[in-house]
Design a protein around this motif. Sequence first.
Motif, PDB file in Angstrom:
ATOM      1  N   GLU A 184       0.858  -1.232   0.058  1.00 25.92           N
ATOM      2  CA  GLU A 184      -0.039   0.040  -0.190  1.00 25.92           C
ATOM      3  C   GLU A 184       0.658   1.223   0.011  1.00 25.92           C
ATOM      4  OE1 GLU A 184      -2.825   0.042   2.998  1.00 25.92           O
ATOM      5  OE2 GLU A 184      -3.785  -1.994   2.397  1.00 25.92           O
ATOM      6  N   ASN A 185       2.073   1.267   0.668  1.00 21.09           N
ATOM      7  CA  ASN A 185       2.776   2.351   0.591  1.00 21.09           C
ATOM      8  C   ASN A 185       4.066   2.168  -0.086  1.00 21.09           C
ATOM      9  OD1 ASN A 185       3.730   4.912   1.562  1.00 21.09           O
ATOM     10  ND2 ASN A 185       4.589   4.103   3.650  1.00 21.09           N
ATOM     11  N   ILE A 186       4.097   2.772  -1.284  1.00 20.10           N
ATOM     12  CA  ILE A 186       5.327   2.794  -2.083  1.00 20.10           C
ATOM     13  C   ILE A 186       6.364   4.266  -1.676  1.00 20.10           C
ATOM     14  CG2 ILE A 186       6.085   2.770  -4.506  1.00 20.10           C
ATOM     15  CD1 ILE A 186       4.568   0.616  -3.780  1.00 20.10           C
ATOM     16  N   ASN A 187       7.209   3.784  -1.046  1.00 20.11           N
ATOM     17  CA  ASN A 187       8.251   5.028  -0.698  1.00 20.11           C
ATOM     18  C   ASN A 187       9.601   4.821  -0.904  1.00 20.11           C
ATOM     19  OD1 ASN A 187       9.165   3.236   1.260  1.00 20.11           O
ATOM     20  ND2 ASN A 187       7.288   3.421   2.375  1.00 20.11           N
ATOM     21  N   PRO A 188      10.675   5.838  -0.778  1.00 22.25           N
ATOM     22  CA  PRO A 188      11.919   5.502  -1.085  1.00 22.25           C
ATOM     23  C   PRO A 188      12.483   4.202  -0.321  1.00 22.25           C
ATOM     24  CG  PRO A 188      11.519   7.753  -0.735  1.00 22.25           C
ATOM     25  CD  PRO A 188      10.386   6.924  -0.500  1.00 22.25           C
ATOM     26  N   ALA A 189      11.988   3.853   0.865  1.00 21.01           N
ATOM     27  CA  ALA A 189      12.773   3.005   1.545  1.00 21.01           C
ATOM     28  C   ALA A 189      12.302   1.471   0.789  1.00 21.01           C
ATOM     29  CB  ALA A 189      12.188   3.003   3.105  1.00 21.01           C
ATOM     30  N   LEU A 190      11.218   1.348   0.404  1.00 21.87           N
ATOM     31  CA  LEU A 190      10.786   0.112  -0.167  1.00 21.87           C
ATOM     32  C   LEU A 190      11.653   0.065  -1.761  1.00 21.87           C
ATOM     33  CD1 LEU A 190       7.746  -1.730  -0.804  1.00 21.87           C
ATOM     34  CD2 LEU A 190       8.124  -0.398  -2.706  1.00 21.87           C
ATOM     35  N   ILE A 191      11.808   1.007  -2.314  1.00 24.49           N
ATOM     36  CA  ILE A 191      12.510   1.018  -3.639  1.00 24.49           C
ATOM     37  C   ILE A 191      13.975   0.911  -3.200  1.00 24.49           C
ATOM     38  CG2 ILE A 191      13.431   2.438  -5.413  1.00 24.49           C
ATOM     39  CD1 ILE A 191      10.355   1.896  -5.533  1.00 24.49           C
ATOM     40  N   GLU A 192      14.495   1.275  -2.132  1.00 18.20           N
ATOM     41  CA  GLU A 192      15.815   0.936  -1.514  1.00 18.20           C
ATOM     42  C   GLU A 192      16.168  -0.468  -1.347  1.00 18.20           C
ATOM     43  OE1 GLU A 192      16.826   3.251   1.931  1.00 18.20           O
ATOM     44  OE2 GLU A 192      16.875   5.223   1.083  1.00 18.20           O
ATOM     45  N   ASN A 193      15.181  -1.223  -1.163  1.00 17.22           N
ATOM     46  CA  ASN A 193      15.354  -2.640  -0.767  1.00 17.22           C
ATOM     47  C   ASN A 193      14.895  -3.567  -2.046  1.00 17.22           C
ATOM     48  OD1 ASN A 193      16.084  -2.585   1.882  1.00 17.22           O
ATOM     49  ND2 ASN A 193      14.191  -1.575   2.381  1.00 17.22           N
ATOM     50  N   LEU A 194      14.776  -3.220  -3.173  1.00 20.04           N
ATOM     51  CA  LEU A 194      14.446  -3.959  -4.288  1.00 20.04           C
ATOM     52  C   LEU A 194      15.825  -4.704  -4.673  1.00 20.04           C
ATOM     53  CD1 LEU A 194      12.581  -1.416  -6.508  1.00 20.04           C
ATOM     54  CD2 LEU A 194      11.528  -3.586  -5.428  1.00 20.04           C
ATOM     55  N   PHE A 195      15.771  -5.813  -5.158  1.00 26.74           N
ATOM     56  CA  PHE A 195      17.052  -6.391  -5.658  1.00 26.74           C
ATOM     57  C   PHE A 195      17.568  -5.316  -6.622  1.00 26.74           C
ATOM     58  CE2 PHE A 195      14.631 -10.420  -4.340  1.00 26.74           C
ATOM     59  CZ  PHE A 195      15.717 -10.634  -3.236  1.00 26.74           C
ATOM     60  N   ALA A 196      18.740  -5.636  -7.181  1.00 25.81           N
ATOM     61  CA  ALA A 196      19.352  -4.791  -8.139  1.00 25.81           C
ATOM     62  C   ALA A 196      18.865  -5.036  -9.512  1.00 25.81           C
ATOM     63  CB  ALA A 196      20.914  -4.958  -8.168  1.00 25.81           C
ATOM     64  N   SER A 197      18.548  -6.504  -9.893  1.00 26.86           N
ATOM     65  CA  SER A 197      17.647  -6.548 -11.161  1.00 26.86           C
ATOM     66  C   SER A 197      16.646  -6.016 -11.157  1.00 26.86           C
ATOM     67  CB  SER A 197      17.846  -8.079 -11.171  1.00 26.86           C
ATOM     68  OG  SER A 197      17.008  -8.660 -10.226  1.00 26.86           O
ATOM     69  N   ASP A 198      15.674  -6.120 -10.210  1.00 26.21           N
ATOM     70  CA  ASP A 198      14.321  -5.508 -10.273  1.00 26.21           C
ATOM     71  C   ASP A 198      14.556  -3.888 -10.317  1.00 26.21           C
ATOM     72  OD1 ASP A 198      13.267  -7.957 -10.031  1.00 26.21           O
ATOM     73  OD2 ASP A 198      13.128  -7.797  -7.772  1.00 26.21           O
ATOM     74  N   LEU A 199      15.426  -3.272  -9.782  1.00 27.24           N
ATOM     75  CA  LEU A 199      15.685  -1.910  -9.760  1.00 27.24           C
ATOM     76  C   LEU A 199      15.919  -1.638 -11.108  1.00 27.24           C
ATOM     77  CD1 LEU A 199      15.675   0.888  -8.241  1.00 27.24           C
ATOM     78  CD2 LEU A 199      18.136   0.688  -8.164  1.00 27.24           C
ATOM     79  N   ALA A 200      16.830  -2.103 -11.812  1.00 23.48           N
ATOM     80  CA  ALA A 200      17.417  -1.905 -13.329  1.00 23.48           C
ATOM     81  C   ALA A 200      16.093  -2.104 -14.157  1.00 23.48           C
ATOM     82  CB  ALA A 200      18.356  -2.889 -13.690  1.00 23.48           C
TER      83      ALA A 200
END
Length: 106
Positions: free
Chosen positions: A53-69
């Motif tokens: 429900e809450n998309i925030n910078p902390a959530l993005i920081e914890n993505l796998f590198a491949s998912d971030l890419a």
Amino acid sequence: MDSEGNLHNKGTMRLATAADEILPLKDPRVKSNPAYLTVILLSRVITKLGSLENINPALIENLFASDLAYLQDLYARINENAANEIQAVCPECGHKFELEGLEPGE
């Protein structure tokens, strides 16, 4: 994957606004580390990610590198290249198709 081990692999990303790209530049985290701009941008434009429900910078920081890419590439495709694709309809037969737009100055 969230902290409970649940995989969230479906989501929604909206087109970025000028504010989405400008306002994060004022963030102290971006000023001290320009690479952090991606984290903030994605947290602003991803509107849904699985059941989270809450998309925030902390959530993005914890993505796998491949998912971030993957998400960075998706962001680029829908925001940088979208202006070059034009949905068109043939005025005679009604067939729908895409045209590649002109580059600036053409």
